[in-house]
Design a protein around this motif. Sequence first.
Motif, PDB file in Angstrom:
ATOM      1  N   THR A 137     -55.662 -50.601 -46.131  1.00 23.03           N
ATOM      2  CA  THR A 137     -55.697 -51.770 -45.252  1.00 23.03           C
ATOM      3  C   THR A 137     -56.097 -52.972 -46.102  1.00 23.03           C
ATOM      4  O   THR A 137     -56.887 -52.846 -47.038  1.00 23.03           O
ATOM      5  CB  THR A 137     -56.715 -51.615 -44.098  1.00 23.03           C
ATOM      6  OG1 THR A 137     -57.989 -51.283 -44.649  1.00 23.03           O
ATOM      7  CG2 THR A 137     -56.289 -50.546 -43.111  1.00 23.03           C
ATOM      8  N   THR A 165     -51.758 -51.471 -43.785  1.00 24.59           N
ATOM      9  CA  THR A 165     -51.968 -52.070 -42.462  1.00 24.59           C
ATOM     10  C   THR A 165     -52.795 -53.345 -42.594  1.00 24.59           C
ATOM     11  O   THR A 165     -53.830 -53.349 -43.255  1.00 24.59           O
ATOM     12  CB  THR A 165     -52.703 -51.083 -41.519  1.00 24.59           C
ATOM     13  OG1 THR A 165     -51.951 -49.876 -41.453  1.00 24.59           O
ATOM     14  CG2 THR A 165     -52.847 -51.672 -40.126  1.00 24.59           C
ATOM     15  N   CYS A 166     -52.297 -54.409 -41.978  1.00 29.38           N
ATOM     16  CA  CYS A 166     -52.996 -55.687 -41.996  1.00 29.38           C
ATOM     17  C   CYS A 166     -53.023 -56.260 -40.587  1.00 29.38           C
ATOM     18  O   CYS A 166     -52.285 -55.809 -39.710  1.00 29.38           O
ATOM     19  CB  CYS A 166     -52.285 -56.677 -42.914  1.00 29.38           C
ATOM     20  SG  CYS A 166     -52.310 -56.178 -44.641  1.00 29.38           S
ATOM     21  N   ARG A 167     -53.858 -57.250 -40.401  1.00 28.67           N
ATOM     22  CA  ARG A 167     -53.906 -57.897 -39.088  1.00 28.67           C
ATOM     23  C   ARG A 167     -52.604 -58.655 -38.831  1.00 28.67           C
ATOM     24  O   ARG A 167     -52.052 -58.606 -37.741  1.00 28.67           O
ATOM     25  CB  ARG A 167     -55.073 -58.886 -39.045  1.00 28.67           C
ATOM     26  CG  ARG A 167     -56.414 -58.206 -39.171  1.00 28.67           C
ATOM     27  CD  ARG A 167     -57.517 -59.234 -39.153  1.00 28.67           C
ATOM     28  NE  ARG A 167     -58.815 -58.586 -39.285  1.00 28.67           N
ATOM     29  CZ  ARG A 167     -59.958 -59.135 -38.948  1.00 28.67           C
ATOM     30  NH1 ARG A 167     -59.985 -60.364 -38.460  1.00 28.67           N
ATOM     31  NH2 ARG A 167     -61.095 -58.490 -39.096  1.00 28.67           N
ATOM     32  N   THR A 203     -51.564 -55.125 -36.896  1.00 29.18           N
ATOM     33  CA  THR A 203     -52.347 -54.834 -35.676  1.00 29.18           C
ATOM     34  C   THR A 203     -52.544 -56.025 -34.738  1.00 29.18           C
ATOM     35  O   THR A 203     -52.923 -55.837 -33.593  1.00 29.18           O
ATOM     36  CB  THR A 203     -53.745 -54.296 -36.055  1.00 29.18           C
ATOM     37  OG1 THR A 203     -54.323 -55.164 -37.028  1.00 29.18           O
ATOM     38  CG2 THR A 203     -53.654 -52.883 -36.605  1.00 29.18           C
ATOM     39  N   ARG A 204     -52.327 -57.250 -35.252  1.00 21.98           N
ATOM     40  CA  ARG A 204     -52.651 -58.365 -34.348  1.00 21.98           C
ATOM     41  C   ARG A 204     -51.493 -59.340 -34.165  1.00 21.98           C
ATOM     42  O   ARG A 204     -51.699 -60.495 -33.783  1.00 21.98           O
ATOM     43  CB  ARG A 204     -53.889 -59.111 -34.853  1.00 21.98           C
ATOM     44  CG  ARG A 204     -55.083 -58.185 -34.940  1.00 21.98           C
ATOM     45  CD  ARG A 204     -56.416 -58.871 -35.001  1.00 21.98           C
ATOM     46  NE  ARG A 204     -57.458 -57.894 -35.312  1.00 21.98           N
ATOM     47  CZ  ARG A 204     -58.731 -58.169 -35.340  1.00 21.98           C
ATOM     48  NH1 ARG A 204     -59.162 -59.377 -35.081  1.00 21.98           N
ATOM     49  NH2 ARG A 204     -59.604 -57.220 -35.641  1.00 21.98           N
ATOM     50  N   ARG A 212     -52.998 -49.462 -35.837  1.00 22.61           N
ATOM     51  CA  ARG A 212     -53.840 -48.930 -36.918  1.00 22.61           C
ATOM     52  C   ARG A 212     -53.227 -47.643 -37.449  1.00 22.61           C
ATOM     53  O   ARG A 212     -52.707 -46.846 -36.670  1.00 22.61           O
ATOM     54  CB  ARG A 212     -55.242 -48.632 -36.385  1.00 22.61           C
ATOM     55  CG  ARG A 212     -56.037 -49.877 -36.066  1.00 22.61           C
ATOM     56  CD  ARG A 212     -57.448 -49.484 -35.693  1.00 22.61           C
ATOM     57  NE  ARG A 212     -58.280 -50.672 -35.567  1.00 22.61           N
ATOM     58  CZ  ARG A 212     -59.598 -50.653 -35.477  1.00 22.61           C
ATOM     59  NH1 ARG A 212     -60.239 -49.496 -35.472  1.00 22.61           N
ATOM     60  NH2 ARG A 212     -60.285 -51.772 -35.397  1.00 22.61           N
ATOM     61  N   THR A 214     -54.673 -45.044 -38.356  1.00 19.87           N
ATOM     62  CA  THR A 214     -55.348 -43.880 -37.775  1.00 19.87           C
ATOM     63  C   THR A 214     -54.714 -43.504 -36.426  1.00 19.87           C
ATOM     64  O   THR A 214     -54.504 -42.326 -36.144  1.00 19.87           O
ATOM     65  CB  THR A 214     -56.843 -44.199 -37.598  1.00 19.87           C
ATOM     66  OG1 THR A 214     -56.952 -45.548 -37.111  1.00 19.87           O
ATOM     67  CG2 THR A 214     -57.593 -44.083 -38.896  1.00 19.87           C
ATOM     68  N   SER A 243     -61.613 -50.780 -45.474  1.00 13.87           N
ATOM     69  CA  SER A 243     -62.986 -51.093 -45.074  1.00 13.87           C
ATOM     70  C   SER A 243     -63.761 -49.797 -44.835  1.00 13.87           C
ATOM     71  O   SER A 243     -63.159 -48.729 -44.687  1.00 13.87           O
ATOM     72  CB  SER A 243     -62.958 -51.905 -43.772  1.00 13.87           C
ATOM     73  OG  SER A 243     -62.375 -51.124 -42.747  1.00 13.87           O
ATOM     74  N   ALA A 245     -65.242 -48.701 -42.217  1.00 14.23           N
ATOM     75  CA  ALA A 245     -64.866 -48.057 -40.949  1.00 14.23           C
ATOM     76  C   ALA A 245     -63.513 -47.354 -41.082  1.00 14.23           C
ATOM     77  O   ALA A 245     -63.333 -46.234 -40.593  1.00 14.23           O
ATOM     78  CB  ALA A 245     -64.811 -49.096 -39.841  1.00 14.23           C
ATOM     79  N   MET A 246     -62.586 -48.003 -41.759  1.00 11.83           N
ATOM     80  CA  MET A 246     -61.248 -47.399 -41.931  1.00 11.83           C
ATOM     81  C   MET A 246     -61.335 -46.127 -42.773  1.00 11.83           C
ATOM     82  O   MET A 246     -60.700 -45.117 -42.480  1.00 11.83           O
ATOM     83  CB  MET A 246     -60.321 -48.440 -42.581  1.00 11.83           C
ATOM     84  CG  MET A 246     -58.916 -47.972 -42.838  1.00 11.83           C
ATOM     85  SD  MET A 246     -58.798 -47.186 -44.482  1.00 11.83           S
ATOM     86  CE  MET A 246     -57.036 -47.032 -44.668  1.00 11.83           C
ATOM     87  N   ASP A 249     -62.772 -43.257 -40.578  1.00 11.13           N
ATOM     88  CA  ASP A 249     -61.855 -42.741 -39.557  1.00 11.13           C
ATOM     89  C   ASP A 249     -60.665 -42.008 -40.186  1.00 11.13           C
ATOM     90  O   ASP A 249     -60.222 -40.982 -39.677  1.00 11.13           O
ATOM     91  CB  ASP A 249     -61.360 -43.886 -38.665  1.00 11.13           C
ATOM     92  CG  ASP A 249     -62.494 -44.475 -37.830  1.00 11.13           C
ATOM     93  OD1 ASP A 249     -63.592 -43.890 -37.836  1.00 11.13           O
ATOM     94  OD2 ASP A 249     -62.277 -45.516 -37.189  1.00 11.13           O
TER      95      ASP A 249
HETATM   96  P1  A2P Z   1     -57.601 -54.163 -36.219  1.00 16.22           P
HETATM   97  O1  A2P Z   1     -56.864 -55.470 -36.186  1.00 16.22           O
HETATM   98  O2  A2P Z   1     -57.261 -53.296 -35.034  1.00 16.22           O
HETATM   99  O3  A2P Z   1     -59.094 -54.319 -36.407  1.00 16.22           O
HETATM  100  P2  A2P Z   1     -60.059 -55.846 -41.636  1.00 16.22           P
HETATM  101  O4  A2P Z   1     -59.505 -57.179 -42.071  1.00 16.22           O
HETATM  102  O5  A2P Z   1     -60.995 -55.938 -40.462  1.00 16.22           O
HETATM  103  O6  A2P Z   1     -60.581 -55.008 -42.750  1.00 16.22           O
HETATM  104  O7  A2P Z   1     -58.810 -55.060 -41.063  1.00 16.22           O
HETATM  105  C1  A2P Z   1     -57.656 -54.822 -41.824  1.00 16.22           C
HETATM  106  C2  A2P Z   1     -56.784 -53.897 -41.034  1.00 16.22           C
HETATM  107  O8  A2P Z   1     -57.446 -52.636 -40.898  1.00 16.22           O
HETATM  108  C3  A2P Z   1     -56.528 -54.405 -39.622  1.00 16.22           C
HETATM  109  O9  A2P Z   1     -55.175 -54.204 -39.310  1.00 16.22           O
HETATM  110  C4  A2P Z   1     -57.458 -53.560 -38.785  1.00 16.22           C
HETATM  111  O10 A2P Z   1     -57.016 -53.318 -37.477  1.00 16.22           O
HETATM  112  C5  A2P Z   1     -57.467 -52.258 -39.535  1.00 16.22           C
HETATM  113  N1  A2P Z   1     -58.673 -51.461 -39.282  1.00 16.22           N
HETATM  114  C6  A2P Z   1     -59.919 -51.933 -39.080  1.00 16.22           C
HETATM  115  N2  A2P Z   1     -60.785 -50.933 -38.833  1.00 16.22           N
HETATM  116  C7  A2P Z   1     -60.070 -49.801 -38.881  1.00 16.22           C
HETATM  117  C8  A2P Z   1     -60.397 -48.416 -38.701  1.00 16.22           C
HETATM  118  N3  A2P Z   1     -61.639 -48.021 -38.430  1.00 16.22           N
HETATM  119  N4  A2P Z   1     -59.392 -47.527 -38.829  1.00 16.22           N
HETATM  120  C9  A2P Z   1     -58.151 -47.913 -39.091  1.00 16.22           C
HETATM  121  N5  A2P Z   1     -57.771 -49.192 -39.271  1.00 16.22           N
HETATM  122  C10 A2P Z   1     -58.718 -50.131 -39.152  1.00 16.22           C
END
Ligand code: A2P
Length: 278
Positions: A137, A165-167, A203-204, A212, A214, A243, A245-246, A249
């Motif tokens: 991400t 994966t990006c916003r 994601t946004r 996401r 996940t 991140s 959290a990513m 998960d």
């Molecule tokens: P989301 O838009 O749903 O938060 P960030 O800039 O916050 O690090 O996020 C980068 C990308 O990683 C975003 O698309 C975000 O989705 C996604 N992301 C954030 N947290 C998680 C997670 N716990 N598991 C999977 N993808 C995540």
Amino acid sequence: MNAPAKTDEFVAPEAAASKPAIPDGVYAETVLAVEHYTDHLFRFRMTRPPGFRFRSGEFAMIGLMVGDKPIYRAYSIASPAWDEELEFFSIKVPDGPLTSHLQKIKPGDTVLMRKKPTGTLVLDALTPGKRLYMFSTGTGIAPFASLIRDPETYEKFEEVILTHTCREVAELKYGFDLMEEIREHEFLGEMVGDKLKHYPTVTREEYPFQGRITDLMESGKLYTDLGLPPLDPAVDRGMICGSTAMLKDTKALLEKAGLTEGANNKPAEFVIERAFVG
Ligand code: A2P
């Protein structure tokens, strides 16, 4: 009036003040190119010290002199081990101690790098397999930018899947640029062929591939979209960079599928590294 004996030894006081001494024991490299993707993302390339060796996927401590002090942050090296130059992909944090300055660099500027690279997102930390999944991400794509440009990755794996994966859609551009660079590269293009699959999701914003990674793993959509079976510890290997959290998960999902985490001294079925923030 006497001129200084040697003009090249004459340093105007204001120039001396703006050029603090480079600390001992670090490389001082020259910026070669800078490309800004969005208000938050940019990449730069710089010279590579002749003696500097690293394994594709590792990170190094990158720094700048800010005032009279060096400030360093961990950065994955985005270029492959064979490249004569070094590439980095960075976020811009408006008040970030390093990135608020780093985002302003121009060709010709000096960037510091500590001498020892390290990291767990290396091919050596994985047991042999058939498919390698790279889950990223944001700027977590950086170590994979290195690995997807390294021929060794394709010697060890029949298929390589890079998920990013990006916003927002604009944040995916670096990944698309890498794919194009590989396709057009004299030797890599042929070697990589269709072994490398790129799976970008957002994601946004509206986008053909959304969500996401996940969620896409859990629903199985990732595998249906790619035309691949679900994860199988006998043949699939994984690397995760994003991140905290990513990482947590995604790791849980790989473990649920029966894969175990490895390290440099204990190769196994997947490895993780957090994407560093400046
Ligand atoms: P989301 O838009 O749903 O938060 P960030 O800039 O916050 O690090 O996020 C980068 C990308 O990683 C975003 O698309 C975000 O989705 C996604 N992301 C954030 N947290 C998680 C997670 N716990 N598991 C999977 N993808 C995540």
